[in-house]
Design a protein around this motif. Structure first.
Motif, PDB file in Angstrom:
ATOM      1  N   VAL A  43     -12.463  -5.180  -9.220  1.00  0.00           N
ATOM      2  CA  VAL A  43     -11.257  -4.724  -9.900  1.00  0.00           C
ATOM      3  C   VAL A  43     -10.143  -5.692  -9.527  1.00  0.00           C
ATOM      4  O   VAL A  43      -9.943  -5.992  -8.347  1.00  0.00           O
ATOM      5  N   ILE A  44      -9.439  -6.157 -10.529  1.00  0.00           N
ATOM      6  CA  ILE A  44      -8.316  -7.069 -10.284  1.00  0.00           C
ATOM      7  C   ILE A  44      -7.023  -6.302 -10.516  1.00  0.00           C
ATOM      8  O   ILE A  44      -6.869  -5.631 -11.547  1.00  0.00           O
ATOM      9  N   ALA A  45      -6.126  -6.373  -9.553  1.00  0.00           N
ATOM     10  CA  ALA A  45      -4.863  -5.629  -9.656  1.00  0.00           C
ATOM     11  C   ALA A  45      -4.092  -6.077 -10.898  1.00  0.00           C
ATOM     12  O   ALA A  45      -3.928  -7.270 -11.130  1.00  0.00           O
ATOM     13  N   GLN A  46      -3.647  -5.115 -11.658  1.00  0.00           N
ATOM     14  CA  GLN A  46      -2.894  -5.429 -12.880  1.00  0.00           C
ATOM     15  C   GLN A  46      -1.388  -5.258 -12.673  1.00  0.00           C
ATOM     16  O   GLN A  46      -0.609  -5.438 -13.604  1.00  0.00           O
ATOM     17  N   SER A  47      -1.006  -4.885 -11.468  1.00  0.00           N
ATOM     18  CA  SER A  47       0.419  -4.681 -11.188  1.00  0.00           C
ATOM     19  C   SER A  47       0.637  -4.807  -9.688  1.00  0.00           C
ATOM     20  O   SER A  47      -0.320  -4.747  -8.900  1.00  0.00           O
ATOM     21  N   GLY A  48       1.903  -4.954  -9.321  1.00  0.00           N
ATOM     22  CA  GLY A  48       2.232  -4.984  -7.898  1.00  0.00           C
ATOM     23  C   GLY A  48       1.835  -3.680  -7.222  1.00  0.00           C
ATOM     24  O   GLY A  48       1.373  -3.665  -6.080  1.00  0.00           O
ATOM     25  N   ALA A  49       1.998  -2.581  -7.949  1.00  0.00           N
ATOM     26  CA  ALA A  49       1.660  -1.272  -7.371  1.00  0.00           C
ATOM     27  C   ALA A  49       0.160  -1.183  -7.089  1.00  0.00           C
ATOM     28  O   ALA A  49      -0.263  -0.672  -6.047  1.00  0.00           O
ATOM     29  N   GLN A  50      -0.633  -1.711  -8.024  1.00  0.00           N
ATOM     30  CA  GLN A  50      -2.083  -1.653  -7.804  1.00  0.00           C
ATOM     31  C   GLN A  50      -2.494  -2.557  -6.637  1.00  0.00           C
ATOM     32  O   GLN A  50      -3.359  -2.210  -5.833  1.00  0.00           O
ATOM     33  N   ARG A  51      -1.820  -3.720  -6.551  1.00  0.00           N
ATOM     34  CA  ARG A  51      -2.091  -4.610  -5.415  1.00  0.00           C
ATOM     35  C   ARG A  51      -1.797  -3.869  -4.109  1.00  0.00           C
ATOM     36  O   ARG A  51      -2.567  -3.924  -3.149  1.00  0.00           O
ATOM     37  N   GLU A  52      -0.677  -3.179  -4.074  1.00  0.00           N
ATOM     38  CA  GLU A  52      -0.336  -2.412  -2.867  1.00  0.00           C
ATOM     39  C   GLU A  52      -1.349  -1.315  -2.583  1.00  0.00           C
ATOM     40  O   GLU A  52      -1.683  -1.039  -1.433  1.00  0.00           O
ATOM     41  N   ALA A  53      -1.843  -0.691  -3.649  1.00  0.00           N
ATOM     42  CA  ALA A  53      -2.843   0.368  -3.465  1.00  0.00           C
ATOM     43  C   ALA A  53      -4.113  -0.189  -2.822  1.00  0.00           C
ATOM     44  O   ALA A  53      -4.726   0.447  -1.957  1.00  0.00           O
ATOM     45  N   PHE A  54      -4.486  -1.400  -3.238  1.00  0.00           N
ATOM     46  CA  PHE A  54      -5.662  -2.031  -2.609  1.00  0.00           C
ATOM     47  C   PHE A  54      -5.407  -2.230  -1.108  1.00  0.00           C
ATOM     48  O   PHE A  54      -6.269  -1.963  -0.268  1.00  0.00           O
ATOM     49  N   TRP A  55      -4.210  -2.714  -0.806  1.00  0.00           N
ATOM     50  CA  TRP A  55      -3.886  -2.954   0.603  1.00  0.00           C
ATOM     51  C   TRP A  55      -3.815  -1.649   1.389  1.00  0.00           C
ATOM     52  O   TRP A  55      -4.127  -1.615   2.583  1.00  0.00           O
ATOM     53  N   THR A  56      -3.409  -0.575   0.723  1.00  0.00           N
ATOM     54  CA  THR A  56      -3.360   0.714   1.419  1.00  0.00           C
ATOM     55  C   THR A  56      -4.748   1.135   1.899  1.00  0.00           C
ATOM     56  O   THR A  56      -4.903   1.690   2.992  1.00  0.00           O
ATOM     57  N   ILE A  57      -5.744   0.856   1.075  1.00  0.00           N
ATOM     58  CA  ILE A  57      -7.118   1.163   1.521  1.00  0.00           C
ATOM     59  C   ILE A  57      -7.390   0.438   2.831  1.00  0.00           C
ATOM     60  O   ILE A  57      -7.763   1.044   3.838  1.00  0.00           O
ATOM     61  N   ARG A  58      -7.184  -0.868   2.798  1.00  0.00           N
ATOM     62  CA  ARG A  58      -7.479  -1.681   3.985  1.00  0.00           C
ATOM     63  C   ARG A  58      -6.692  -1.207   5.206  1.00  0.00           C
ATOM     64  O   ARG A  58      -7.229  -1.094   6.308  1.00  0.00           O
ATOM     65  N   GLU A  59      -5.420  -0.920   4.981  1.00  0.00           N
ATOM     66  CA  GLU A  59      -4.564  -0.622   6.128  1.00  0.00           C
ATOM     67  C   GLU A  59      -4.673   0.820   6.604  1.00  0.00           C
ATOM     68  O   GLU A  59      -4.162   1.166   7.675  1.00  0.00           O
ATOM     69  N   SER A  60      -5.347   1.656   5.845  1.00  0.00           N
ATOM     70  CA  SER A  60      -5.566   3.037   6.296  1.00  0.00           C
ATOM     71  C   SER A  60      -6.786   3.149   7.201  1.00  0.00           C
ATOM     72  O   SER A  60      -6.956   4.163   7.895  1.00  0.00           O
ATOM     73  N   ILE A  61      -7.623   2.143   7.167  1.00  0.00           N
ATOM     74  CA  ILE A  61      -8.871   2.243   7.937  1.00  0.00           C
ATOM     75  C   ILE A  61      -8.630   2.390   9.441  1.00  0.00           C
ATOM     76  O   ILE A  61      -9.257   3.234  10.087  1.00  0.00           O
ATOM     77  N   PRO A  62      -7.705   1.609  10.041  1.00  0.00           N
ATOM     78  CA  PRO A  62      -7.462   1.825  11.480  1.00  0.00           C
ATOM     79  C   PRO A  62      -7.048   3.260  11.812  1.00  0.00           C
ATOM     80  O   PRO A  62      -7.452   3.810  12.827  1.00  0.00           O
ATOM     81  N   GLU A  63      -6.251   3.877  10.936  1.00  0.00           N
ATOM     82  CA  GLU A  63      -5.838   5.259  11.183  1.00  0.00           C
ATOM     83  C   GLU A  63      -7.042   6.207  11.091  1.00  0.00           C
ATOM     84  O   GLU A  63      -7.205   7.104  11.923  1.00  0.00           O
TER      85      GLU A  63
END
Lengths: 470, 470
Positions: A316-336
């Motif tokens: 899936v390729i991000a179609q917006s800045g918001a979607q790009r951020e959503a992808f990063w949220t997945i990654r950054e939620s893993i430590p929690e």
């Protein structure tokens, strides 16, 4: 042997520093994020200028009292917490938060050591530049601590570690002398590079008080994609392909294992995965492109080339800045999610990039011989830096495996080092890994480190017990 | 106090090392390129492996004999030449020229210290990668010397100095112990960074024997342009514009003054300037572009944007690789023309990039008060690194100004340092600039350097008299 803070030292410092420099020693200063270190007492001082830091250090040197430099307190190896021994001064940089200068045309910014990392990023953004150091704790970590620990994070692939982002340093050495190295020169070959010696020394050779930091032009466009890969080898081949097709436009390349996604489903945080089925392995690819290259098209080309070679099966390729951020949220939620599950043991390993698949295979096989664990192995695969974390099966707890922790750790570290890797890729040594350093470190390097420590800090007052203990 | 090489030491080393390690001490080892230093005697040894380097160092340490590490002999500050004092061992790395390993997918290459810089570049090229360190003497300079002196060159703007291109080091320390730091890890936070301490120490803390070096993907396309700019400020504004438009695709940005072109016409080498009239100031811009960006079109856009802002008045964009090389030949012939003219004094200065125009103005004005000089000021303007060279007028000679040399040097260095700059941007300290370092260096830094030198090399055997003399 160090002395505890005495009434005389308290009186001397109280008389010489403004009242605002003295703060209540709350619990926050005595613990670290994972709750594994708990400090004893301490005399908390927060100077607001370099001269006052020097004054405190000189007084401590004269009194033979230890100093614990304290930044944002986000370190994960206990470097900021002294558990026992003579009562130290805790020297917090929290009041040294000025951005002293910004030179947009030179791509340099000068910040005091207590500046929150996110504030440095914001100051760069304000002049249409990027300060690329980025990590989960950027909202509370302070730049002096980031430099002292040579922090890594998600953009190392493109921009390097904290040390690569620093062109000059101001610091107070263990005798209280001020090192005036705050130049913003790109080239300056005038003697030993004390800047790089202070960076990564974790406060054991002095206290960083300010830094000249590198800025970068903002990419013309940014984008991100999640791509499903067959296995870690396919991820590496895709990384290599990305280098061929996109060059240095690849900013981050993060590997995510299904276990992290399972954990998110099990304990939260609640994040949406944009695939019908959680993939066994996927990568988060972030790009910052030059003018003339459209990020989503560049990622599309990479996806197609990867699919052609059988490396990626979905994406899936991000179609917006918001979607790009959503992808990063997945990654950054893993430590929690990891924290909520509670690891048996977590490891900040690196191996040569090309050997990552072998490392994952061999570590998994070796640990399976100890017990039936769940392994969440994820992270900065582009840098060879995997957070290799070992968890109990569902229904069991961290405590059930207490007796195996040392063995698990040893297996993972032995293997990483045996493969030419590191037992501490980005978190540092602190107090947690002093024994590991003594075990795995090159004897010549250890001897040189001790000689340097003794030469610059003969009384051993700077962050006693960290990195080069005893 | 050091001892001269004794017959006993000669006998010991001759018995322990293979005959091939002993070579005739020709004149080449006792001079430096500008002919300003002339060595006394020395016992020349060229080991072919790290173990033998260590053996020599141990023997010298035991005998209290100095060691002059010798790479390609291309240094410009006398770091490779001991003029007087007790006879040293001259330890040449010329037989350690193996490329030990190449890891194209990891973008790492491991080379022995004696490898010629151009050979490292070739080894990278052979696997479709770039090793970007590039400088005039690359055909004879050796990578160990490049690292020991933290060499700069023309690609620093994009790729950094030599230290930025090194991920790991193997070295022999002054006690003969081997530092095994030849990792190829991108992240490894395990104690003090001895790599960066050795890099730039100019052989005074040990001898680099091998290095893991960073490679980069080749740009999809390369190009170059010569653009005529109004003045140095216009050059800087154009550099800033280039950053906005092209990002990190700008590999080099070199300033050329008409004086360099005059010198070429006067004494050669014979090179063609692609402008009807030699411009007062021009810049050579080199780019390496990502896929999707055509280099000559990108340079065309930059030219147009520069012209629109009144920064550039004329320009030529290379239409072929041969033309790009011809542009570089102009730039690279200037040092040879300088040599033929014979400078009164030459300076390797840097100032903060934004202050370059002010530096050029003020230095010119100050020197005009001393005498009527010709000034050829050129170089790596993108790094703030100007080679600021002062010449006699036509008809006069270097010797005519002998009595002014010290004053000229002092004026240029005082001004650079006063403006937050450096009196040695990329050439280092060697023996030429020891007094300058003592004069201009931060006292805290100097004290720390001496403490480190004493801690690691208590007998002072490593490159005695260089960098941290007395």
């Amino acid at each position: 042997m160090l002395n505890s803070v005495t009434d005389a030292l308290r009186a001397e410092l109280t008389s010489k520093l403004p009242a605002a420099a003295f703060r209540e020693l709350t619990d926050a200063y005595l613990h670290e994020p994972r709750g594994r270190y708990h400090g004893g007492d301490g005399f908390l001082i927060a100077p607001d200028c370099t001269q006052d830091v020097a004054l405190v250090v000189r007084a401590c040197a004269a009194a033979g009292v230890g100093i614990i430099p304290y930044g944002g307190g986000t370190g994960l190896v206990g470097g900021q917490v002294l558990e026992s021994g003579p009562v130290p001064v805790i020297l917090s940089l929290e009041r040294m938060t000025k951005i002293r200068d910004v030179f947009p045309n030179e791509n340099v910014l000068v910040a005091e050591a207590g500046t929150i990392l996110a504030s440095v990023q914001d100051a760069a953004e304000a002049v249409n530049r990027v300060f690329p150091l980025s990590l989960a704790s950027e909202g509370s970590a302070r730049i002096g601590g980031n430099l002292s620990t040579n922090a890594g994070g998600v953009n190392v692939l493109r921009y390097g570690n904290a040390r690569d982002l620093c062109v000059g340093l101001e610091a107070v050495l263990p005798d209280g002398a001020i090192l005036n190295g705050l130049s913003r020169l790109k080239k300056n070959n005038t003697g030993y590079d004390l800047r790089h010696l202070m960076i990564g020394a974790e406060g054991t050779l002095g206290i960083i008080t300010a830094a000249s930091l590198k800025l970068f032009p903002k990419p013309a466009g940014e984008g991100a994609a999640l791509m499903v890969v067959l296995d870690p080898q396919a991820a590496l081949d895709l990384l290599s392909l990305a280098g061929d097709l996109l060059g240095h436009q690849v900013s981050a390349f993060e590997l995510i294992n299904h276990m992290g996604l399972d954990f998110l489903r099990e304990v939260g945080p609640d994040v949406r995965i944009p695939f019908a089925q959680a993939p066994e392995w996927m990568v988060l690819i972030d790009v910052g492109c030059v003018a003339g290259v459209e990020p989503s098209q560049a990622l599309e080309r990479l996806f197609e080339a990867g699919a052609e070679r059988g490396l990626v099966s979905d994406g899936v390729i991000a179609q917006s800045g918001a979607q790009r951020e959503a992808f990063w949220t997945i990654r950054e939620s893993i430590p929690e999610a990891n924290r909520r599950i509670g690891s048996v043991s977590s490891h900040d390993t690196s191996v040569p990039v090309g050997r990552i698949p072998e490392f994952i295979d061999r570590a998994g096989a070796a640990l399976a011989r100890v017990d039936d664990f769940r392994i969440n192995c994820f992270g900065h695969v582009g840098d060879g830096n995997l957070h290799y974390n070992v968890f109990p099966q569902k229904g069991k707890s961290r405590a059930d495996h207490d007796h195996q922790r040392a063995e698990v750790k040893r297996i993972v570290h032995d293997l990483a080092v045996d493969m030419g890797g590191s037992f501490s890729a980005e978190h540092g040594i602190g107090r947690l890994k002093v024994d590991d350093l003594n075990r795995y470190g090159d004897p010549t390097k250890l001897a040189a480190m001790r000689a340097i420590k003794a030469a610059l800090d003969p009384k051993g007052i700077m962050n006693p017990g960290a990195v080069v203990a005893g």
